[in-house]
Design an enzyme around this catalytic site. Structure first.
Site, short mmCIF file in Angstrom:
data_model
loop_
_atom_site.label_atom_id
_atom_site.label_comp_id
_atom_site.label_asym_id
_atom_site.label_seq_id
_atom_site.Cartn_x
_atom_site.Cartn_y
_atom_site.Cartn_z
CB CYS A 154 -2.04 1.42 6.10
SG CYS A 154 -1.55 0.63 4.57
CB SER A 183 -12.86 -27.72 -5.02
OG SER A 183 -13.02 -28.75 -5.95
NE ARG A 189 -13.88 -13.42 -21.86
CZ ARG A 189 -13.08 -14.28 -22.48
NH1 ARG A 189 -11.96 -13.86 -23.04
NH2 ARG A 189 -13.40 -15.55 -22.53
CB SER A 196 -16.53 -25.90 -26.01
OG SER A 196 -15.42 -25.53 -25.27
CB CYS A 216 -6.49 -0.63 4.99
SG CYS A 216 -4.79 -1.18 5.00
CG HIS A 261 -2.07 -0.97 1.07
ND1 HIS A 261 -3.09 -1.08 1.98
CD2 HIS A 261 -2.37 -1.86 0.08
CE1 HIS A 261 -3.96 -1.99 1.57
NE2 HIS A 261 -3.53 -2.49 0.42
CD GLU A 304 -1.77 4.07 3.62
OE1 GLU A 304 -1.42 3.29 2.71
OE2 GLU A 304 -2.96 4.22 3.94
N GLY A 342 -17.73 -23.92 -17.25
CA GLY A 342 -18.56 -24.62 -18.21
C GLY A 342 -19.96 -24.93 -17.71
N PRO A 343 -20.58 -25.90 -18.37
CG PRO A 343 -21.12 -27.48 -19.98
CD PRO A 343 -19.97 -26.72 -19.44
C1 AOF Z 1 -4.63 1.78 2.13
N1 AOF Z 1 -3.60 2.10 1.30
O1 AOF Z 1 -2.61 2.07 -0.67
C2 AOF Z 1 -4.71 1.02 -0.50
C3 AOF Z 1 -5.78 0.73 0.37
O2 AOF Z 1 -6.12 -6.65 -0.27
P1 AOF Z 1 -5.27 -5.58 0.33
O3 AOF Z 1 -4.55 -6.02 1.59
O4 AOF Z 1 -4.34 -4.93 -0.67
O5 AOF Z 1 -6.28 -4.46 0.83
C4 AOF Z 1 -7.16 -3.93 -0.10
C5 AOF Z 1 -8.05 -2.92 0.54
O6 AOF Z 1 -7.28 -1.88 1.17
C6 AOF Z 1 -8.90 -2.21 -0.50
O7 AOF Z 1 -10.12 -2.87 -0.74
C7 AOF Z 1 -9.12 -0.86 0.14
O8 AOF Z 1 -10.14 -0.92 1.10
C8 AOF Z 1 -7.79 -0.61 0.85
N2 AOF Z 1 -6.85 0.06 -0.08
N3 AOF Z 1 -5.71 1.14 1.64
O9 AOF Z 1 -4.56 2.07 3.32
C9 AOF Z 1 -3.59 1.75 0.02
N4 AOF Z 1 -4.70 0.59 -1.79
ZN ZN Z 2 -3.40 -0.14 3.69
#
Ligand code: AOF
Ligand code: ZN
Length: 335
Positions: free
Chosen positions: A79, A215, A179, A163, A68, A43, A45, A279-280
């Site tokens: 973070c 799985s 997509r 297919s 986060c 991230h 931080e 698939g199916p």
């Molecule tokens: C932050 N700093 O640079 C970002 C954040 O799956 P992870 O561990 O990478 O966490 C993803 C979640 O973290 C994402 O859904 C969002 O809520 C947050 N993103 N947070 O502090 C970051 N990219």
């Molecule tokens: Zn983070």
């Protein structure tokens, strides 16, 4: 904060994560900077903290998104805790994290650690930067779209399991456009083993995340979904790991993956629109569980029963299509 926003924009492959930038300021000077560059990577931080080193103590962190906190499914250390441990004095965030697993939780962790926080600086710019992420996080459940390609006699494959390809290149291009509009495409491992599809948008737009229901962890090492050209998640009950893919561990229920639980795990990781491509058996399971919201059914004017090669199958030439009540009638000469 403007500098943090500019850094966030450098993020290249963060999807389905948001773009986030972080600037650390002490005594009016920038002591560290960082941004989230790609999904699964560090991230913003911790990158900024690493640059700042000891200078981080007592600094103010400007972040374009609420830092986060610990939540299920997280891949990176939270973070908020990392900032607290580094001795950051104050955190200024542009917006709250709309991720239900975080929202407000990161700020709470910071406050509990005696760190001053505020939210809202340059909020409009920060919201514009991650409009897509914010919209996806708002919807609570995964919207499931089923896509299938069949012959007129309702077959998805020939007698010998072929297919590829039932429909024409133009119909397939339409499928690629589809997509590009979703967050993720899901297939069963049977499709990977039989067709080895690349599951990318083939240049029709952004590549969605490729999700394989597997799985027992049977995805072959050399499968195209493991080529690293788009993010791949393997949903599995096995402990296997894969190069170029993240695994999502889901326990088996009566020997099968619980699809409602699978959707929950995908939702938690930011997937709001999911395209099921086969698939199916996978189609049948999603339909039986009542989890399908929308469907695209491509019909090729061929009769595959008894055919070994989809291209050599007898076809209806320019069929007349009549709508009879709720049904469709196709009629023409067979060639
Ligand atoms: C932050 N700093 O640079 C970002 C954040 O799956 P992870 O561990 O990478 O966490 C993803 C979640 O973290 C994402 O859904 C969002 O809520 C947050 N993103 N947070 O502090 C970051 N990219
Ligand atoms: Zn983070």
């Amino acid at each position: 904060m403007r500098r943090a926003l500019a850094l966030a924009r450098r993020g290249k492959n963060t999807f389905p994560n948001p773009k986030v930038g972080c600037v650390l300021v002490k005594d009016g000077k920038i002591v560290g900077e960082g941004w989230h560059d790609r999904f699964g990577g560090p991230h913003a931080e911790p990158k900024a903290l690493k640059k700042a080193g000891k200078e981080a103590r007592g600094a103010t962190a400007f972040v374009t998104l609420e830092p986060c906190c610990a939540h299920k499914g997280k891949k990176t250390p939270p973070c908020a805790d990392t900032l607290a441990k580094a001795g950051i004095a104050r955190v200024v965030a542009a917006v709250r994290d709309p991720n239900p697993g975080v929202s407000g939780g990161g700020l709470r962790v910071l406050n509990r650690g005696g760190i001053k926080t505020s939210v809202g600086l340059c909020a409009a710019e920060a919201k514009a930067l991650n409009a897509d992420f914010l919209a996806r996080m708002k919807s609570k459940k995964v919207h499931v779209i089923l896509k299938t390609a069949l012959s007129l006699d309702g077959k998805a494959k020939t007698e010998n399991g072929k297919s590829k390809w039932i429909t024409s290149p133009r119909a397939r291009a339409e499928g690629h456009k589809l997509r590009a509009k979703v967050d993720a495409i899901l297939v069963g491992v049977g499709t990977v083993l039989a067709d080895d599809p690349s599951l990318t948008a083939h240049g029709a737009g952004r590549n969605p995340v490729r999700v394989v229901l597997d799985s027992r962890g049977r995805t072959p090492r050399n499968a195209q979904v493991l080529d690293g050209n788009a993010p791949t998640w393997i949903v599995t009950a096995s402990l296997k790991t894969f190069r170029n893919a993240q695994t999502i561990q889901v326990p088996l229920r009566q020997g099968r993956l619980d699809l409602a639980l699978v959707l929950k795990e995908l939702r938690r990781r930011g997937i709001a629109r999911l395209l099921i491509e086969g698939g199916p058996c996978v189609h049948a399971s999603f339909l039986a569980a009542g989890l399908v919201d929308e469907a695209y059914v491509f019909l090729a004017p061929k009769l595959l029963a008894g055919a070994r090669d989809p291209n050599a199958a007898p076809r209806l030439l320019n069929p007349a299509i009549k709508k009879i009540g709720p049904d469709f009638l196709f009629h023409s000469q067979v060639r």
